[in-house]
Design a protein around this motif. Sequence first.
Motif, PDB file in Angstrom:
ATOM      1  N   ILE A  80     -23.241  -8.328 -42.709  1.00  0.00           N
ATOM      2  CA  ILE A  80     -24.271  -6.846 -42.525  1.00  0.00           C
ATOM      3  C   ILE A  80     -23.120  -5.836 -41.934  1.00  0.00           C
ATOM      4  O   ILE A  80     -22.718  -5.830 -40.801  1.00  0.00           O
ATOM      5  CB  ILE A  80     -25.429  -7.313 -41.383  1.00  0.00           C
ATOM      6  CG1 ILE A  80     -26.410  -8.290 -41.940  1.00  0.00           C
ATOM      7  CG2 ILE A  80     -26.198  -5.828 -41.550  1.00  0.00           C
ATOM      8  CD1 ILE A  80     -27.336  -8.711 -41.048  1.00  0.00           C
ATOM      9  N   ASN A  81     -23.407  -4.495 -42.716  1.00  0.00           N
ATOM     10  CA  ASN A  81     -22.711  -3.459 -42.350  1.00  0.00           C
ATOM     11  C   ASN A  81     -23.520  -2.569 -41.459  1.00  0.00           C
ATOM     12  O   ASN A  81     -24.223  -2.135 -42.361  1.00  0.00           O
ATOM     13  CB  ASN A  81     -21.865  -2.826 -43.328  1.00  0.00           C
ATOM     14  CG  ASN A  81     -20.991  -1.487 -43.144  1.00  0.00           C
ATOM     15  OD1 ASN A  81     -21.512  -0.563 -43.333  1.00  0.00           O
ATOM     16  ND2 ASN A  81     -19.876  -1.536 -42.610  1.00  0.00           N
ATOM     17  N   HIS A  82     -23.151  -2.151 -40.401  1.00  0.00           N
ATOM     18  CA  HIS A  82     -23.903  -1.130 -39.571  1.00  0.00           C
ATOM     19  C   HIS A  82     -23.598   0.232 -39.613  1.00  0.00           C
ATOM     20  O   HIS A  82     -24.270   1.332 -39.546  1.00  0.00           O
ATOM     21  CB  HIS A  82     -24.475  -1.455 -38.239  1.00  0.00           C
ATOM     22  CG  HIS A  82     -25.172  -2.964 -38.092  1.00  0.00           C
ATOM     23  ND1 HIS A  82     -26.436  -2.704 -38.245  1.00  0.00           N
ATOM     24  CD2 HIS A  82     -25.007  -4.047 -38.245  1.00  0.00           C
ATOM     25  CE1 HIS A  82     -26.965  -3.925 -38.227  1.00  0.00           C
ATOM     26  NE2 HIS A  82     -26.090  -4.877 -37.932  1.00  0.00           N
ATOM     27  N   ASP A  83     -22.050   0.596 -39.934  1.00  0.00           N
ATOM     28  CA  ASP A  83     -21.627   1.912 -39.648  1.00  0.00           C
ATOM     29  C   ASP A  83     -20.170   1.375 -40.383  1.00  0.00           C
ATOM     30  O   ASP A  83     -19.694   0.354 -40.339  1.00  0.00           O
ATOM     31  CB  ASP A  83     -21.721   2.491 -38.416  1.00  0.00           C
ATOM     32  CG  ASP A  83     -20.658   1.981 -37.439  1.00  0.00           C
ATOM     33  OD1 ASP A  83     -19.352   2.072 -37.755  1.00  0.00           O
ATOM     34  OD2 ASP A  83     -21.277   1.318 -36.401  1.00  0.00           O
ATOM     35  N   LEU A  84     -19.508   2.922 -40.617  1.00  0.00           N
ATOM     36  CA  LEU A  84     -18.094   2.524 -41.021  1.00  0.00           C
ATOM     37  C   LEU A  84     -17.313   3.759 -40.390  1.00  0.00           C
ATOM     38  O   LEU A  84     -16.285   4.404 -40.995  1.00  0.00           O
ATOM     39  CB  LEU A  84     -18.081   2.941 -42.450  1.00  0.00           C
ATOM     40  CG  LEU A  84     -18.341   2.106 -43.545  1.00  0.00           C
ATOM     41  CD1 LEU A  84     -18.682   2.428 -44.979  1.00  0.00           C
ATOM     42  CD2 LEU A  84     -17.449   0.919 -43.547  1.00  0.00           C
ATOM     43  N   GLU A  85     -17.581   3.657 -39.018  1.00  0.00           N
ATOM     44  CA  GLU A  85     -16.732   4.636 -38.116  1.00  0.00           C
ATOM     45  C   GLU A  85     -15.457   4.235 -38.230  1.00  0.00           C
ATOM     46  O   GLU A  85     -14.917   2.934 -37.942  1.00  0.00           O
ATOM     47  CB  GLU A  85     -17.311   4.815 -36.835  1.00  0.00           C
ATOM     48  CG  GLU A  85     -18.695   5.479 -36.977  1.00  0.00           C
ATOM     49  CD  GLU A  85     -18.767   6.915 -37.654  1.00  0.00           C
ATOM     50  OE1 GLU A  85     -18.123   7.900 -37.269  1.00  0.00           O
ATOM     51  OE2 GLU A  85     -19.321   6.861 -38.931  1.00  0.00           O
ATOM     52  N   ASN A  86     -14.581   5.364 -38.084  1.00  0.00           N
ATOM     53  CA  ASN A  86     -13.022   5.195 -37.848  1.00  0.00           C
ATOM     54  C   ASN A  86     -12.781   4.918 -36.415  1.00  0.00           C
ATOM     55  O   ASN A  86     -12.819   5.814 -35.554  1.00  0.00           O
ATOM     56  CB  ASN A  86     -12.212   6.024 -38.413  1.00  0.00           C
ATOM     57  CG  ASN A  86     -10.687   5.908 -38.234  1.00  0.00           C
ATOM     58  OD1 ASN A  86     -10.184   4.665 -37.912  1.00  0.00           O
ATOM     59  ND2 ASN A  86      -9.903   6.978 -38.384  1.00  0.00           N
ATOM     60  N   ARG A  87     -12.573   3.692 -35.954  1.00  0.00           N
ATOM     61  CA  ARG A  87     -12.299   3.608 -34.323  1.00  0.00           C
ATOM     62  C   ARG A  87     -10.700   3.173 -34.175  1.00  0.00           C
ATOM     63  O   ARG A  87     -10.335   2.617 -33.102  1.00  0.00           O
ATOM     64  CB  ARG A  87     -13.125   2.322 -33.873  1.00  0.00           C
ATOM     65  CG  ARG A  87     -14.662   2.760 -33.860  1.00  0.00           C
ATOM     66  CD  ARG A  87     -15.684   1.508 -33.443  1.00  0.00           C
ATOM     67  NE  ARG A  87     -17.019   1.978 -33.474  1.00  0.00           N
ATOM     68  CZ  ARG A  87     -17.752   1.755 -34.253  1.00  0.00           C
ATOM     69  NH1 ARG A  87     -17.403   1.356 -35.598  1.00  0.00           N
ATOM     70  NH2 ARG A  87     -19.177   2.217 -34.129  1.00  0.00           N
ATOM     71  N   GLY A  88      -9.948   3.685 -34.933  1.00  0.00           N
ATOM     72  CA  GLY A  88      -8.574   3.494 -34.825  1.00  0.00           C
ATOM     73  C   GLY A  88      -8.116   2.384 -36.026  1.00  0.00           C
ATOM     74  O   GLY A  88      -8.675   1.305 -36.066  1.00  0.00           O
ATOM     75  N   GLY A  89      -6.712   2.517 -36.455  1.00  0.00           N
ATOM     76  CA  GLY A  89      -6.378   1.446 -37.332  1.00  0.00           C
ATOM     77  C   GLY A  89      -7.034   1.603 -38.617  1.00  0.00           C
ATOM     78  O   GLY A  89      -7.448   0.461 -39.010  1.00  0.00           O
ATOM     79  N   PHE A  90      -7.044   2.747 -39.404  1.00  0.00           N
ATOM     80  CA  PHE A  90      -8.105   2.844 -40.722  1.00  0.00           C
ATOM     81  C   PHE A  90      -7.580   1.933 -41.727  1.00  0.00           C
ATOM     82  O   PHE A  90      -8.622   1.204 -42.184  1.00  0.00           O
ATOM     83  CB  PHE A  90      -7.782   4.265 -41.183  1.00  0.00           C
ATOM     84  CG  PHE A  90      -8.435   4.700 -42.426  1.00  0.00           C
ATOM     85  CD1 PHE A  90      -9.780   4.769 -42.486  1.00  0.00           C
ATOM     86  CD2 PHE A  90      -7.778   4.441 -43.649  1.00  0.00           C
ATOM     87  CE1 PHE A  90     -10.480   4.987 -43.512  1.00  0.00           C
ATOM     88  CE2 PHE A  90      -8.251   4.583 -45.029  1.00  0.00           C
ATOM     89  CZ  PHE A  90      -9.718   4.836 -44.757  1.00  0.00           C
ATOM     90  N   TRP A  91      -6.154   1.744 -41.892  1.00  0.00           N
ATOM     91  CA  TRP A  91      -5.819   0.875 -43.140  1.00  0.00           C
ATOM     92  C   TRP A  91      -6.017  -0.438 -42.718  1.00  0.00           C
ATOM     93  O   TRP A  91      -6.443  -1.497 -43.570  1.00  0.00           O
ATOM     94  CB  TRP A  91      -4.371   1.284 -43.498  1.00  0.00           C
ATOM     95  CG  TRP A  91      -4.574   2.515 -44.200  1.00  0.00           C
ATOM     96  CD1 TRP A  91      -3.861   3.640 -43.720  1.00  0.00           C
ATOM     97  CD2 TRP A  91      -4.838   2.788 -45.496  1.00  0.00           C
ATOM     98  NE1 TRP A  91      -3.791   4.563 -44.622  1.00  0.00           N
ATOM     99  CE2 TRP A  91      -4.493   4.352 -45.555  1.00  0.00           C
ATOM    100  CE3 TRP A  91      -5.440   2.107 -46.362  1.00  0.00           C
ATOM    101  CZ2 TRP A  91      -4.988   4.883 -46.830  1.00  0.00           C
ATOM    102  CZ3 TRP A  91      -5.867   2.876 -47.762  1.00  0.00           C
ATOM    103  CH2 TRP A  91      -5.624   4.093 -47.662  1.00  0.00           C
TER     104      TRP A  91
END
Length: 286
Positions: free
Chosen positions: A101-112
């Motif tokens: 389950i995906n709840h969000d796609l926030e960038n919390r560091g280490g995008f790649w």
Amino acid sequence: MSRADGINSFLYAIIEALLEQGHEIHLAGSGQTREEEVHHRFPCQAYPRFWAVGDGGPYGWRKDIPIWFRHWPDVVRQVQPDRIVVNGVIPRWNAVPTLGINHDLENRGGFWFARLVRIIGYRLVQDRVATCTELRDALARNILMPARKIGVIPTCLRIRDFRPQAQPKKHFLLHIGTAPYKSPEKSLKALSLVRDSRIRLVVTGPPHPCADEALKNLPPEVQSRVEFAGVLPASQLRDFMASALAVLVPSKYEIPVLSPTVLEAFASGAAVITTSSISRDLIQPD
């Protein structure tokens, strides 16, 4: 697993309902569970068995994935589940049916690195869903997968837990969350625009410098109308929602989310003032 957030609130409600039906439920997390905090924040008649992956943490996001990758098979072997539900993604294959389950796609560091983990992890589960349309479409682009292979299942609530009030609302606005992405400074600034001096702002959540600094920037007469209520048990928070003039949700997300806070506010009979960070599956502009 004891963090005071919307995802945990919905998670414990679902777990309690499944336990009532006779299912055996295990809940695994990367940090050592503080059961006294769980009981305080999420009062239930029954709780799952808790498992700490690794040595109990807590860890940062970048350390979480390698630890889960290494220790997750041991948990699965000990529990021997019939089904697995992952809130997020673990880049390992499971022999039993698994839902990611995906709840969000926030960038919390280490995008790649995060994107690589998603590309691998969401291909290794048998089924994958997002909680709203915007997340489904963004996740499909992020992991290079057709959107038709990703379902949409909204975050669930148990309606019996909520008690809308018929009597007139009380003279306060409610803001939930003190972390930066919850944007408490916007709700505090909004209070300064309210001319009726009877109207207060109640902010819930643990102490955080972000909220403290925003409060200092307000005039003294506005500061006196702000109450920091701390972390409340789920039942008390719902009572606050039901009696507030409005619930303020100025949260910041790159991709709109199906906010459990907004869902719970609606279920409590509250008016909600929010931003475009909330999914159009839930909020429609005038």
